[in-house]
Design a protein around this motif. Structure first.
Motif, PDB file in Angstrom:
ATOM      1  N   ASP A 190       0.835  -1.207   0.000  1.00 43.37           N
ATOM      2  CA  ASP A 190       0.000   0.000   0.000  1.00 43.37           C
ATOM      3  C   ASP A 190       0.871   1.259   0.000  1.00 43.37           C
ATOM      4  O   ASP A 190       0.511   2.264  -0.606  1.00 43.37           O
ATOM      5  CB  ASP A 190      -0.961   0.007   1.192  1.00 43.37           C
ATOM      6  CG  ASP A 190      -0.264  -0.301   2.506  1.00 43.37           C
ATOM      7  OD1 ASP A 190       0.266  -1.422   2.639  1.00 43.37           O
ATOM      8  OD2 ASP A 190      -0.240   0.573   3.387  1.00 43.37           O
ATOM      9  N   GLY A 191       2.020   1.209   0.642  1.00 44.79           N
ATOM     10  CA  GLY A 191       2.917   2.368   0.602  1.00 44.79           C
ATOM     11  C   GLY A 191       3.425   2.605  -0.806  1.00 44.79           C
ATOM     12  O   GLY A 191       3.401   3.730  -1.312  1.00 44.79           O
TER      13      GLY A 191
ATOM     14  N   ASN B 289      -1.787  -4.027   3.364  1.00 42.83           N
ATOM     15  CA  ASN B 289      -1.717  -4.391   4.782  1.00 42.83           C
ATOM     16  C   ASN B 289      -1.772  -3.142   5.653  1.00 42.83           C
ATOM     17  O   ASN B 289      -1.452  -3.159   6.820  1.00 42.83           O
ATOM     18  CB  ASN B 289      -0.488  -5.262   5.069  1.00 42.83           C
ATOM     19  CG  ASN B 289       0.780  -4.624   4.553  1.00 42.83           C
ATOM     20  OD1 ASN B 289       0.854  -3.397   4.425  1.00 42.83           O
ATOM     21  ND2 ASN B 289       1.791  -5.424   4.275  1.00 42.83           N
ATOM     22  N   GLU B 290      -2.144  -2.055   5.031  1.00 42.18           N
ATOM     23  CA  GLU B 290      -2.520  -0.817   5.718  1.00 42.18           C
ATOM     24  C   GLU B 290      -1.417  -0.174   6.553  1.00 42.18           C
ATOM     25  O   GLU B 290      -1.684   0.475   7.547  1.00 42.18           O
ATOM     26  CB  GLU B 290      -3.797  -1.047   6.541  1.00 42.18           C
ATOM     27  CG  GLU B 290      -4.941  -1.562   5.652  1.00 42.18           C
ATOM     28  CD  GLU B 290      -6.313  -1.516   6.311  1.00 42.18           C
ATOM     29  OE1 GLU B 290      -6.407  -1.861   7.495  1.00 42.18           O
ATOM     30  OE2 GLU B 290      -7.290  -1.136   5.624  1.00 42.18           O
ATOM     31  N   ALA B 291      -0.175  -0.357   6.138  1.00 44.96           N
ATOM     32  CA  ALA B 291       0.953   0.369   6.755  1.00 44.96           C
ATOM     33  C   ALA B 291       2.245  -0.027   6.042  1.00 44.96           C
ATOM     34  O   ALA B 291       2.253  -0.953   5.231  1.00 44.96           O
ATOM     35  CB  ALA B 291       1.076   0.066   8.243  1.00 44.96           C
ATOM     36  N   TYR B 292       3.296   0.696   6.345  1.00 49.24           N
ATOM     37  CA  TYR B 292       4.640   0.313   5.864  1.00 49.24           C
ATOM     38  C   TYR B 292       5.157  -0.789   6.781  1.00 49.24           C
ATOM     39  O   TYR B 292       5.754  -0.511   7.811  1.00 49.24           O
ATOM     40  CB  TYR B 292       5.609   1.497   5.948  1.00 49.24           C
ATOM     41  CG  TYR B 292       5.289   2.693   5.107  1.00 49.24           C
ATOM     42  CD1 TYR B 292       4.681   2.572   3.865  1.00 49.24           C
ATOM     43  CD2 TYR B 292       5.640   3.967   5.539  1.00 49.24           C
ATOM     44  CE1 TYR B 292       4.409   3.684   3.089  1.00 49.24           C
ATOM     45  CE2 TYR B 292       5.377   5.091   4.769  1.00 49.24           C
ATOM     46  CZ  TYR B 292       4.760   4.942   3.546  1.00 49.24           C
ATOM     47  OH  TYR B 292       4.505   6.052   2.781  1.00 49.24           O
ATOM     48  N   MET B 293       4.934  -2.030   6.406  1.00 54.67           N
ATOM     49  CA  MET B 293       5.295  -3.127   7.303  1.00 54.67           C
ATOM     50  C   MET B 293       6.794  -3.427   7.271  1.00 54.67           C
ATOM     51  O   MET B 293       7.416  -3.650   8.296  1.00 54.67           O
ATOM     52  CB  MET B 293       4.495  -4.376   6.943  1.00 54.67           C
ATOM     53  CG  MET B 293       3.009  -4.217   7.191  1.00 54.67           C
ATOM     54  SD  MET B 293       2.687  -3.536   8.843  1.00 54.67           S
ATOM     55  CE  MET B 293       0.907  -3.363   8.797  1.00 54.67           C
TER      56      MET B 293
HETATM   57 MG   LIG Z   1       1.995  -2.046   3.518  1.00 56.69          MG
END
Ligand SMILES: [Mg+2]
Ligand SMILES: Cc1ncc(C[n+]2csc(CCOP(=O)(O)OP(=O)(O)O)c2C)c(N)n1
Ligand code: SF4
Lengths: 308, 415
Positions: free
Chosen positions: A105-106, A133-137
């Motif tokens: 996503d990022g 995954n709704e964030a910079y994992m």
């Molecule tokens: Mg992500």
């Protein structure tokens, strides 16, 4: 659309191009999504992935989990590199290969949005996937513009103040031939969408809801449960927009009826990342969910009018 | 005769476009920036009118231009683009990726000053920012050389011992937008001169579902061979490129009759010279006249044009200047905070110092023409005079242009 009702009906169900034993965490949504995407696309697929978890979980050199051509790319270069691959292969007379970008996503909603928008506007013949995954994992759970309101990340200590960016809607506004959302909780729907994308010319955009147990602070074995609850609560909607025609798909179809939607609390309270939500936040998120469905209703009733 | 063969009056930028066409490039990605624009406008016109057979992609940024070329080159295509100044800075990250992947991409740079303040005129500071990226780099001095260098670049870059991308830089406007006659050879001769594009893609990276490979993934620091060895191989390829550049320049001369020295450097009356100036680009060409004039006054001067910037022509410079009493190095670029403030003068000093033949040779640094500022022959004559005076006095001559140890020709002193 295939009419398969059960996973075991999927042809070659046991054959994996994205190999087991890769380095994803247990319960990783990205892992499942890629496995299913490759089942649908088959071996004549070339994949480029910009900086992300996927860059790492493929295996530390010289190990390799992909059993198909796979290149890493700079963070903002996912769509452009795929564009180049498509034209490079075409120049060499090779046109029977699916060229796909698989980005986080990022890499999609933030740093890569310019390149993606450019490729979409040019109608480049590639499949672009955002596994969300709704964030910079990869860099340790920092917020992205795809992180939902209220979610705790390492850069939103008290929970994110802003709503999630609606990238599928932005991509639909590009008038590309195919935009779809998908979820690892509905693999047949996901599989169908890749099957469809494979045969469409132009830029196909698929946005996949992909839980991340360490990032979302959930137990590994609950990641599918969380993904299911995202759908049943109406927080994540499965749909496709094919040549401008909007259609609800898979497990989301029944939730057009607001009475059938489960309370969003059921979805939110099982995730550690939402542990600091206030009553106001719950209300705000409910409003957000309803606004997403209002958009769906608008689309559908507009189409109905047009048909008349 | 076809419009692509024989003698034609062309702008410097069009020389690059015509050469890309002659080199049978298969994929061009582009984004406009002054003074590069005409290069890609011409290619666009040629492609759309069916006179050039390649995939032409109008990208939405320079970052995507380079990422796109990387993709196309991974896929085994011969690729080309062009940019300038800010555009090159913007694409820096994929520029490094291209070299790390060892992709034989060729890109022309109509060099311009770096902002702020906005500047669009000749200044090599743009490519200096990428000089350690692993790309081969040449500094060009004329319209014909732009055309010819594109052809030579593919031959050098695609050599299996090199496999590095190539940047060809020439001064914005002064070359990009002026017209001069150039000679374009017969296509059949060019086709014979250029290497064949491999049918199955490059030998070391390819995107072929029948031979799946993965490229570019994480590698642990202590894996051997590993990251450090991969990086060493880039430097090794730079070293191996030197004899190949010389060989290709020689072969080019034999085939097409045009002389670019030994490919690395081009001497102008250096053999018996006591005072030698190292210069580059169009100002080197202009300095040839100054050398002639100084010689007519009885001064034994010479000029060495640095043509190849990466790999740095260490041996070629030593060879050409080792007999001189003193040398000057003229930069049309800045390298802030470096020993001299000028990139080529700083590096020349380092290069000479390690060789017993030149370790005591005094080097006088000059910087001129920054952001396209005029440099006239009078000023170049003055540069030679300063060089000779410094030698006679055994110390730096004080004047308004001297800042620390470097003469900023044509500049007002700053405090
Ligand atoms: Mg992500
Ligand atoms: C230009 C650049 N900036 C920052 C980074 C560091 N970085 C690598 S992966 C990443 C986060 C990726 O997030 P996302 O795209 O959501 O993928 P995920 O890791 O969540 O799977 C960041 C910030 C980088 N590699 N390149
Ligand atoms: S951190 Fe999250 S996205 Fe990354 S591999 Fe683990 S579960 Fe998957």
């Amino acid at each position: 659309m295939t009419n398969m009702k059960e996973i075991k009906e999927v042809p070659d169900i046991d054959r994996n191009l994205w190999l087991p034993g890769n380095a994803t965490c247990a319960g990783c949504g990205l892992d499942l999504s890629l496995r299913w995407a490759l089942k649908a696309l088959g071996p004549r697929t070339v994949l480029v992935t910009p900086a992300s978890c996927l860059n790492v979980v493929i295996g530390v050199w010289p190990k390799a989990a992909p059993d198909f051509p796979f290149i890493n790319m700079v963070f903002a270069g996912g769509a452009a590199a795929a564009t180049g691959i498509y034209h490079g292969l075409k120049a060499r007379g090779i046109e029977d290969v699916n060229v796909m970008t698989y980005a986080g996503d990022g890499g999609t909603t933030d740093i890569g949005i310019q390149g993606l928008s450019g490729a979409a506007e040019r109608g480049t013949n590639i499949i672009y996937v955002c596994y969300d995954n709704e964030a910079y994992m990869n860099t340790g759970i920092q917020r992205s513009s795809s992180t939902p309101l209220g979610a705790i990340t390492t850069t939103t200590y008290f929970g994110k103040q802003e709503h999630k960016k609606n990238l599928p809607a932005i991509m639909a506004a590009h008038n590309i031939p195919y935009v779809a959302t998908a979820s690892v909780a509905d693999p047949l729907d996901l599989y169908d969408k890749f099957k469809k994308a494979k045969d469409i010319k132009g830029l196909k955009y698929i946005h996949i809801y992909a839980p991340c147990p360490p990032g979302w602070k959930i137990d590994s074995e609950r990641s599918i449960e969380v993904a299911k609850k995202a759908i049943t609560s109406g927080m994540w909607i499965l749909y496709e927009v094919e040549n401008g025609v909007f259609r609800l798909t898979g497990k989301s179809k029944r939730y057009i009826d607001p009475k059938k939607r489960k309370p969003i609390k059921d979805y939110l309270t099982i995730q550690g990342r939402f542990r600091k939500l206030t009553d106001d936040d719950f209300k705000e998120l409910e409003k957000y969910r309803d606004s997403l469905w209002r958009q769906v209703n608008k689309e559908l009733s507009f189409q109905e009018l047009e048909e008349k | 005769m076809s419009e692509f063969e024989g003698k034609r009056l062309v702008k410097g930028n069009f020389a690059a476009s015509y050469a890309a066409r002659a080199a049978n490039v298969q994929v061009v990605t582009a984004f406009p920036i002054t003074p590069q624009t005409l290069v890609v406008e011409k290619i666009s016109e040629l492609v759309d009118s069916g006179k050039m057979n390649c995939e032409f992609v109008r990208m939405e940024s320079e970052h995507s231009v380079m990422a796109g070329l990387i993709g196309a080159s991974y896929a085994g295509a011969r690729t080309f683009s062009a940019t300038s100044g800010q555009g090159l800075l913007y694409m820096a990250e994929p520029v490094h990726w291209a070299a790390g992947t060892r992709l034989p991409i060729v890109m022309t740079i109509a060099s311009r000053g770096i902002a702020p303040p906005w500047n669009i005129w000749a200044d090599f500071s743009d490519i200096v920012t990428q000089r350690d990226s692993g790309w081969l780099m040449a500094l060009l001095s004329g319209h014909q050389e732009i055309y010819d260098s594109v052809l030579m670049a593919y031959k050098i870059s695609e050599n299996p011992d090199v496999m590095l991308p190539y940047m060809l830089a020439y001064g914005g406007f002064i070359l990009s937008h002026t017209s001069k006659p150039i000679h374009m050879p017969k296509q059949s001769l060019i086709d014979e001169f250029l290497p064949k594009i491999p049918k199955l893609g490059w030998d070391h990276v390819f995107l072929d579902p029948d031979r799946p490979i993965m490229h570019g993934n994480l590698i642990m620091p202590n894996t051997t061979p590993g990251y450090q060895e991969f990086r060493m191989k880039i430097q090794l390829a730079q070293l191996k490129a030197k004899p190949i550049i010389r060989e290709v320049a020689k072969e080019f001369k034999e085939t097409f009759g045009r002389d670019y020295g030994n490919g690395m450097v081009q001497e102008y009356k250096c053999k018996d010279a006591e005072f030698i100036m190292i210069n580059c680009g169009i100002l080197a060409k202009q300095m040839e006249n100054v050398v002639d004039f100084m010689r007519s006054l009885g001064h034994k001067v010479g000029m060495l044009r640095l043509r190849t910037y990466r790999p740095f022509p260490t041996e070629d410079i030593i060879d050409a200047v080792k007999h001189a009493k003193i040398i000057g190095v003229v930069d049309r670029a800045t390298a802030f905070g470096s020993p001299t403030g000028g990139p080529i003068s700083s590096e020349t000093m380092a290069a000479l110092h390690n060789d017993p033949q030149t370790k005591d040779l005094r080097v006088i640094p000059f910087i001129n023409g920054i952001g396209g500022r005029d440099v006239v022959t009078q000023q170049q004559k003055r540069q030679f005079e300063i060089l000779m005076e410094c030698y006679d006095k055994g110390e730096l001559v004080k004047n308004e242009e001297l800042m620390s140890t470097t003469y900023w020709t044509g500049a007002m002193g700053v405090k």
